[in-house]
Design a protein around this motif. Structure first.
Motif, PDB file in Angstrom:
ATOM      1  N   TYR A 149      27.259  24.348   0.549  1.00  0.00           N
ATOM      2  CA  TYR A 149      27.940  24.076   1.813  1.00  0.00           C
ATOM      3  C   TYR A 149      29.096  25.040   2.058  1.00  0.00           C
ATOM      4  O   TYR A 149      29.452  25.322   3.190  1.00  0.00           O
ATOM      5  N   ASP A 150      29.729  25.489   0.974  1.00  0.00           N
ATOM      6  CA  ASP A 150      30.836  26.430   1.147  1.00  0.00           C
ATOM      7  C   ASP A 150      30.958  27.271  -0.126  1.00  0.00           C
ATOM      8  O   ASP A 150      30.640  26.802  -1.223  1.00  0.00           O
ATOM      9  N   PHE A 151      31.406  28.490   0.062  1.00  0.00           N
ATOM     10  CA  PHE A 151      31.618  29.417  -1.052  1.00  0.00           C
ATOM     11  C   PHE A 151      32.840  30.245  -0.694  1.00  0.00           C
ATOM     12  O   PHE A 151      32.812  30.988   0.288  1.00  0.00           O
ATOM     13  N   ALA A 152      33.919  30.062  -1.443  1.00  0.00           N
ATOM     14  CA  ALA A 152      35.182  30.734  -1.125  1.00  0.00           C
ATOM     15  C   ALA A 152      35.851  31.190  -2.414  1.00  0.00           C
ATOM     16  O   ALA A 152      36.776  30.556  -2.913  1.00  0.00           O
ATOM     17  N   PRO A 153      35.364  32.287  -3.000  1.00  0.00           N
ATOM     18  CA  PRO A 153      35.980  32.750  -4.244  1.00  0.00           C
ATOM     19  C   PRO A 153      37.378  33.313  -3.990  1.00  0.00           C
ATOM     20  O   PRO A 153      37.656  33.852  -2.913  1.00  0.00           O
ATOM     21  N   ALA A 154      38.240  33.180  -4.992  1.00  0.00           N
ATOM     22  CA  ALA A 154      39.521  33.889  -4.983  1.00  0.00           C
ATOM     23  C   ALA A 154      39.234  35.333  -5.417  1.00  0.00           C
ATOM     24  O   ALA A 154      38.144  35.640  -5.899  1.00  0.00           O
ATOM     25  N   PRO A 155      40.198  36.252  -5.272  1.00  0.00           N
ATOM     26  CA  PRO A 155      39.962  37.626  -5.730  1.00  0.00           C
ATOM     27  C   PRO A 155      39.605  37.674  -7.219  1.00  0.00           C
ATOM     28  O   PRO A 155      40.058  36.832  -8.002  1.00  0.00           O
ATOM     29  N   GLY A 156      38.808  38.663  -7.599  1.00  0.00           N
ATOM     30  CA  GLY A 156      38.426  38.808  -8.993  1.00  0.00           C
ATOM     31  C   GLY A 156      37.511  39.997  -9.197  1.00  0.00           C
ATOM     32  O   GLY A 156      36.929  40.512  -8.234  1.00  0.00           O
ATOM     33  N   GLN A 157      37.356  40.392 -10.444  1.00  0.00           N
ATOM     34  CA  GLN A 157      36.610  41.615 -10.749  1.00  0.00           C
ATOM     35  C   GLN A 157      35.103  41.489 -10.492  1.00  0.00           C
ATOM     36  O   GLN A 157      34.405  42.494 -10.406  1.00  0.00           O
ATOM     37  N   PHE A 158      34.603  40.234 -10.391  1.00  0.00           N
ATOM     38  CA  PHE A 158      33.171  40.052 -10.091  1.00  0.00           C
ATOM     39  C   PHE A 158      32.925  39.676  -8.630  1.00  0.00           C
ATOM     40  O   PHE A 158      31.783  39.470  -8.226  1.00  0.00           O
ATOM     41  N   VAL A 159      34.018  39.542  -7.876  1.00  0.00           N
ATOM     42  CA  VAL A 159      33.887  39.169  -6.466  1.00  0.00           C
ATOM     43  C   VAL A 159      33.303  40.358  -5.694  1.00  0.00           C
ATOM     44  O   VAL A 159      33.592  41.522  -5.996  1.00  0.00           O
ATOM     45  N   ASN A 160      32.490  40.053  -4.723  1.00  0.00           N
ATOM     46  CA  ASN A 160      31.695  41.022  -3.939  1.00  0.00           C
ATOM     47  C   ASN A 160      30.508  41.566  -4.740  1.00  0.00           C
ATOM     48  O   ASN A 160      29.742  42.393  -4.237  1.00  0.00           O
ATOM     49  N   LYS A 161      30.352  41.086  -5.986  1.00  0.00           N
ATOM     50  CA  LYS A 161      29.202  41.480  -6.809  1.00  0.00           C
ATOM     51  C   LYS A 161      28.341  40.270  -7.174  1.00  0.00           C
ATOM     52  O   LYS A 161      27.124  40.377  -7.282  1.00  0.00           O
ATOM     53  N   LEU A 162      28.970  39.127  -7.454  1.00  0.00           N
ATOM     54  CA  LEU A 162      28.251  37.906  -7.846  1.00  0.00           C
ATOM     55  C   LEU A 162      28.565  36.796  -6.853  1.00  0.00           C
ATOM     56  O   LEU A 162      29.464  36.013  -7.115  1.00  0.00           O
ATOM     57  N   PRO A 163      27.879  36.712  -5.730  1.00  0.00           N
ATOM     58  CA  PRO A 163      26.766  37.557  -5.285  1.00  0.00           C
ATOM     59  C   PRO A 163      27.269  38.812  -4.583  1.00  0.00           C
ATOM     60  O   PRO A 163      28.442  38.919  -4.255  1.00  0.00           O
ATOM     61  N   GLU A 164      26.343  39.719  -4.339  1.00  0.00           N
ATOM     62  CA  GLU A 164      26.680  41.023  -3.785  1.00  0.00           C
ATOM     63  C   GLU A 164      27.014  40.938  -2.293  1.00  0.00           C
ATOM     64  O   GLU A 164      26.262  40.388  -1.497  1.00  0.00           O
ATOM     65  N   TYR A 165      28.184  41.476  -1.943  1.00  0.00           N
ATOM     66  CA  TYR A 165      28.547  41.610  -0.531  1.00  0.00           C
ATOM     67  C   TYR A 165      27.970  42.920  -0.017  1.00  0.00           C
ATOM     68  O   TYR A 165      28.077  43.958  -0.679  1.00  0.00           O
ATOM     69  N   GLU A 171      27.896  45.413   3.536  1.00  0.00           N
ATOM     70  CA  GLU A 171      28.631  45.706   4.772  1.00  0.00           C
ATOM     71  C   GLU A 171      28.106  44.847   5.925  1.00  0.00           C
ATOM     72  O   GLU A 171      26.900  44.813   6.175  1.00  0.00           O
ATOM     73  N   GLY A 172      29.008  44.146   6.577  1.00  0.00           N
ATOM     74  CA  GLY A 172      28.620  43.333   7.733  1.00  0.00           C
ATOM     75  C   GLY A 172      28.315  41.882   7.399  1.00  0.00           C
ATOM     76  O   GLY A 172      28.166  41.060   8.305  1.00  0.00           O
ATOM     77  N   ASP A 173      28.237  41.541   6.123  1.00  0.00           N
ATOM     78  CA  ASP A 173      27.952  40.150   5.752  1.00  0.00           C
ATOM     79  C   ASP A 173      29.059  39.226   6.257  1.00  0.00           C
ATOM     80  O   ASP A 173      30.258  39.540   6.124  1.00  0.00           O
ATOM     81  N   THR A 174      28.655  38.090   6.812  1.00  0.00           N
ATOM     82  CA  THR A 174      29.619  37.076   7.256  1.00  0.00           C
ATOM     83  C   THR A 174      29.748  36.010   6.171  1.00  0.00           C
ATOM     84  O   THR A 174      29.013  36.019   5.176  1.00  0.00           O
ATOM     85  N   LYS A 175      30.675  35.071   6.405  1.00  0.00           N
ATOM     86  CA  LYS A 175      30.813  33.950   5.470  1.00  0.00           C
ATOM     87  C   LYS A 175      29.485  33.192   5.351  1.00  0.00           C
ATOM     88  O   LYS A 175      29.078  32.810   4.255  1.00  0.00           O
ATOM     89  N   THR A 176      28.812  33.004   6.481  1.00  0.00           N
ATOM     90  CA  THR A 176      27.519  32.318   6.460  1.00  0.00           C
ATOM     91  C   THR A 176      26.522  33.063   5.570  1.00  0.00           C
ATOM     92  O   THR A 176      25.775  32.443   4.800  1.00  0.00           O
TER      93      THR A 176
END
Ligand SMILES: [Ca+2]
Ligand SMILES: [Ca+2]
Ligand SMILES: [Ca+2]
Length: 393
Positions: A31-47, A49-54
């Protein structure tokens, strides 16, 4: 038979069939995914370009739903995920009700074995549960923390609120003097409502931005309970960190094969710390519970890769789910019903046509009742305040 009666009977079977449909024991929806900053953020899962929160919620769901078991990272303190099953998870008294898979593992050598603490890569996440009280299928109801082993300790901080500030990715890096691995010690600034502050550092192992790229605004704020640091620099010189497990009640804190990756809904407390009696839960929230940095290992971040309902065979009530007066432990495939009861009470079993077929007294605890003379098919079991349908096969 009159048409009208036939329709009534068919609709009974239709609603019963949905109750008896195979339940998915694993996560059905994120229902929601809101990671704090971290060394695996944007990788697990992969962000991308253009990806939205949805998009990112969908990617997180793809990772952890069913038995996919691909880890997602919640980042540093406070980052969270909210997920649910396709049915309510029953709270069976005295038993673990669901488990959460993470990536905790033991140290190759545990220098503190004599302390009987489990040491390794333990990154405890705090778990909250929610019951869909307004029945709208969404996690917009009250949340209850599962009070783990640290909940009442003086070093545990309640209502900790932390804000991270969006970094300038092009800023001049400030390497940590003497460290070949930490290449920016003023990367992502944070401060809390407790007066502490610092930075999420950047290291040479992970080159992408550590700040969730799909978020809007210039900062991210998270709030919850904060556990004391769980790491020990066993080398004394920053070369060997061990993160020790807390005793029970946290995600990504023990290996998946360890039963202490299980969670008991009876641990639930309200915002004031009072125990609450939840018969079942619909939603689970997990957030990183420590705010600590372990040198070249980086910030501690809870990872999870799935969850499992441990009582998927329990037939839950359809008419009065808020009453936990008794629970049918499994469908009577054999000629025995196993029923757990909160108290001594009378139970009646009816046919779908309303004919009473059995009547018996339950004792408090587990009751084994022979039902050999019941016909195959759907029956209705009623106590004074609860009704369930069950299938005899
Ligand atoms: Ca339980
Ligand atoms: Ca709701
Ligand atoms: Ca982890």
């Amino acid at each position: 038979m009159e048409i009208k009666n036939l329709i009534v009977i068919l609709s009974c079977f239709a609603s019963s069939a949905s109750i008896m449909a195979q339940k998915n024991p694993y996560i059905e929806k994120v229902y929601d995914f809101a990671p704090a900053p971290g060394q695996f953020v944007n990788k697990l899962p992969e962000y991308e370009e253009g990806d939205t929160k949805t998009d990112m919620i969908r990617k997180a769901e793809e990772c952890i739903k069913n038995e996919n078991k691909v880890p997602i990272s919640l980042g540093a303190y406070g980052g969270y995920v909210i997920f649910g099953f396709d049915h309510p998870v029953a709270n069976v008294k005295g038993e673990y009700d669901f488990k959460i898979w993470g990536n905790a593992f033991a140290s190759a050598t545990n220098p503190n074995e004599e302390k009987t603490r489990f040491g390794g890569n333990c990154e405890p996440g705090i778990v909250m549960v929610s019951y869909d009280a307004n029945g709208n299928g969404l996690p917009d109801d009250e949340w209850y923390e599962l009070a783990g082993s640290e909940y009442n300790k003086p070093e545990t901080i309640k209502n900790y609120r932390l804000t991270y500030h969006k970094p300038d990715e092009n800023k001049v890096k400030e390497p940590m003097p003497g460290s070949p691995y930490i290449n920016d010690i003023t990367y992502i600034k944070w401060e809390s409502n407790q007066g502490d502050n610092g930075y999420v550092y950047r290291n040479t192992f992970h080159q992408q931005s550590y700040y969730p790229q799909w978020t809007e605004g210039e900062s991210l704020t998270f709030e919850g309970t904060k556990l004391a640091d769980n790491y020990v620099d066993e080398s004394g010189n920053g070369s060997y960190y061990v993160q020790y497990a807390y005793d029970w009640g946290y995600a990504d804190n023990f290996p998946n094969a360890d039963e202490r990756s299980g969670f008991n809904i009876e641990w639930a407390v309200d915002a004031s710390g009072n125990p609450v009696n939840l018969p079942s839960i619909h939603f689970v929230k997990v957030y990183t519970g420590v705010n600590q940095y372990c040198g070249w290992l980086g910030e501690t971040s809870t990872e999870i890769s799935g969850a499992e309902d441990l009582h998927v065979n329990i037939v839950t009530s359809i008419d009065n789910d808020s009453q936990q007066s008794f629970q049918l432990l499994k469908n009577p495939v054999t000629d025995n019903l196993a029923i757990i009861s909160d108290m001594q009470q009378t139970i009646n079993i009816y046919s779908l046509h309303g004919n009473k077929e059995m009547s018996f007294m339950l004792e408090s605890g587990t009751n084994n009742i022979s039902c050999s003379h019941l016909s195959q098919g759907i029956h209705i079991m009623k106590s004074q305040n609860k009704t369930i349908k069950f299938l005899k096969q």
